[in-house]
Enzyme design. Structure first.
Site, mmCIF file in Angstrom:
data_model
loop_
_atom_site.group_PDB
_atom_site.id
_atom_site.type_symbol
_atom_site.label_atom_id
_atom_site.label_comp_id
_atom_site.label_asym_id
_atom_site.label_seq_id
_atom_site.Cartn_x
_atom_site.Cartn_y
_atom_site.Cartn_z
ATOM 1 N N THR A 1 -33.881 -0.810 1.859
ATOM 2 C CA THR A 1 -34.860 -0.951 2.824
ATOM 3 C C THR A 1 -36.199 -0.827 2.183
ATOM 4 O OG1 THR A 1 -36.071 0.269 4.724
ATOM 5 C CG2 THR A 1 -34.756 1.547 2.906
ATOM 6 N N GLU B 1 -38.492 0.811 3.413
ATOM 7 C CA GLU B 1 -38.864 2.427 3.398
ATOM 8 C C GLU B 1 -39.117 2.859 2.194
ATOM 9 O OE1 GLU B 1 -38.423 4.791 6.633
ATOM 10 O OE2 GLU B 1 -38.689 3.369 8.014
ATOM 11 N N ARG C 1 -38.092 12.804 8.329
ATOM 12 C CA ARG C 1 -38.352 11.247 8.608
ATOM 13 C C ARG C 1 -37.877 10.653 7.384
ATOM 14 N NH1 ARG C 1 -38.932 6.409 8.611
ATOM 15 N NH2 ARG C 1 -40.580 5.120 9.822
ATOM 16 N N TYR D 1 -34.127 9.050 5.222
ATOM 17 C CA TYR D 1 -33.520 7.734 4.954
ATOM 18 C C TYR D 1 -34.018 7.206 3.773
ATOM 19 C CZ TYR D 1 -32.900 2.907 6.116
ATOM 20 O OH TYR D 1 -32.506 1.431 6.295
ATOM 21 N N ASN E 1 -38.227 -5.436 8.179
ATOM 22 C CA ASN E 1 -38.322 -5.706 9.899
ATOM 23 C C ASN E 1 -37.729 -7.227 10.255
ATOM 24 O OD1 ASN E 1 -40.856 -3.847 9.259
ATOM 25 N ND2 ASN E 1 -39.897 -3.255 10.987
ATOM 26 N N VAL F 1 -46.043 5.008 19.829
ATOM 27 C CA VAL F 1 -46.093 6.431 19.449
ATOM 28 C C VAL F 1 -47.361 6.356 18.584
ATOM 29 C CG1 VAL F 1 -44.931 7.493 17.534
ATOM 30 C CG2 VAL F 1 -43.409 6.280 19.261
ATOM 31 N N TYR G 1 -40.044 11.119 18.790
ATOM 32 C CA TYR G 1 -38.898 11.316 17.767
ATOM 33 C C TYR G 1 -38.661 12.687 17.463
ATOM 34 C CZ TYR G 1 -39.641 5.998 16.442
ATOM 35 O OH TYR G 1 -39.782 4.947 16.455
ATOM 36 N N ASP H 1 -44.818 8.719 9.149
ATOM 37 C CA ASP H 1 -44.684 7.308 9.163
ATOM 38 C C ASP H 1 -45.421 6.786 8.054
ATOM 39 O OD1 ASP H 1 -43.904 4.904 10.010
ATOM 40 O OD2 ASP H 1 -44.566 4.915 11.906
#
Length: 389
Positions: free
Chosen positions: A138, A140, A181, A184, A213, A252, A330, A336
């Site tokens: 990912t 992320e 968060r 992951y 994405n 958000v 969330y 984030d």
């Protein structure tokens, strides 16, 4: 007249292979299976707990590719058949993951186990049996950008070195431990490091994919229609659900985070190049995204509202968006990243791949699919009377 032999990027003939695809029944897997069946002679051992998104490939049995795809209903957490399937294949593609942001801080244990512990046997079986692995990670894993720690008016925030994410250069910066968060991203980074170590110490042939994405038909779920009523999918499906129900889109923390989006069919082309060019892909980590399709989440909401109005013929809501806090949306422990812009140097050099589809076009394709597939079901669900107690 016989069709010309298929060749790789170096002009070598592409031989048919058998692929063990773990997570074949999901969004990415379904598109990849479609392309493999339609355009190649490769065989797929499709492993998943659900097959709804690939049923059209499995039934009827008279399909021209019927002998090239087999579905195996397996939960990789506890099924001894997995190693046998990996042994039967030339290549294993691991797509299995919990990858819904709402789960990262509400189900952190499941998230860590799914993305690290459950992936360990896959890596082990591939390494021990000398099988090639394409593992889906990912974007992320990069966490926050260096630029996000600079003052907002600092001139270096505009320097690409401080926010463009490079596979072989950018650090991986996560939030504090109580910000669950990052469970992951941390699990995904650790399995990447383990795969890399297996390659360095034991000769595992691997490719790691970092999606930025990926968007398109069949992604994620629409709550209460093809997923849990109380579920919170990823941003595009959340916004699609709101549009289909005629509800304001929830932003958000004001929707200030910036994201890039790439069309699933463009991204699948990149994966194809990895599959069929092992000499160029082995040992590589690839960003797969579209840096030209960058928007804030607020801008995405505005564009989706415009596109859906075009697709559905319905006028946009007078108040199309509302702001909500990340805690409200969330739960406790959310954090984030600010920007996610992929550097494309490595994948372009190794595989010659570049994305093609604009953000407007990919949203139009996706929302057309969403509207045709779900609009009537949601209309009926809204109209259904509530049973009296």
């Amino acid at each position: 007249m016989a069709s010309p032999a298929r060749v790789d990027l170096d002009g070598n003939p592409i031989k048919p292979i058998t692929i063990c695809m773990i997570g074949a029944g999901g969004f990415i897997g379904s598109h990849l299976c479609e392309k493999l069946m339609a355009e190649t002679p490769h065989k797929v051992l499709a492993v998943d707990v659900y097959n709804d998104k690939i049923k059209h490939l499995l039934e009827p049995a008279s399909q021209p590719w019927a002998d090239r795809i087999q579905f195996h209903r397996i939960n990789i957490k506890h099924d001894s058949r997995l190693e046998g399937l990996i042994k039967m294949a030339d290549l294993t593609i691991n797509l299995a993951a919990i990858c819904t942001p709402a789960d990262y801080n509400t189900r952190p244990l499941d998230t860590i186990y799914s993305n690290f512990i459950d992936a360990l046997p896959v890596v082990k079986y591939c390494s021990e049996n000398n099988k090639r692995l394409i593992h889906f990670s990912t974007c992320e894993v990069y966490g926050k950008t260096i630029g996000s720690f600079l003052p907002k008016d600092h001139p270096l925030r505009q320097d690409p070195d401080f926010y463009v994410l490079k596979e072989d250069f950018s650090p991986c910066i996560f939030g504090p431990i109580e910000k669950q968060r990052w469970s992951y991203a941390c699990a995904k980074q650790l399995i990447e490091r383990l795969i890399y170590a297996e390659g360095a110490e034991n000769g595992l042939q691997f490719t790691i994919v970092r999606p930025f994405n990926w968007i398109g038909p069949r992604m994620d779920f629409i709550p209460g229609v093809d997923g849990p009523s109380e579920g919170v999918p990823r941003v595009l499906a959340c916004f699609s659900n709101n549009l289909l129900r005629g509800e304001p889109l929830k932003l958000v923390d004001g929707g200030q985070s910036q994201r890039t989006f790439v069309y699933i069919k463009d991204a699948i082309e990149a994966v194809f190049l990895m599959i069929e060019n092992p000499a160029r892909a082995n040992g590589q980590i690839f960003n797969v995204g579209n840096p030209n399709n960058e928007v804030t989440v607020r801008q995405l909401a505005e564009l989706m509202t415009e596109v859906y109005s075009k697709v559905s013929g319905q006028p946009p809501l007078e108040v199309p968006t509302i702001d909500v806090s990340s805690k409200e949306f969330y739960g406790e422990g959310y954090d984030d990243s600010d920007k996610r812009i992929p550097d494309m140097t490595i994948i372009n050099k190794q595989l010659g791949w570049n994305p093609k589809t604009s953000l407007f076009d990919l949203l139009e394709s996706t929302l057309t699919y969403q509207h045709r597939t779900y609009a009537e079901a949601i209309k009926q669900a809204i109209a259904k009377p509530v049973a009296s107690s």
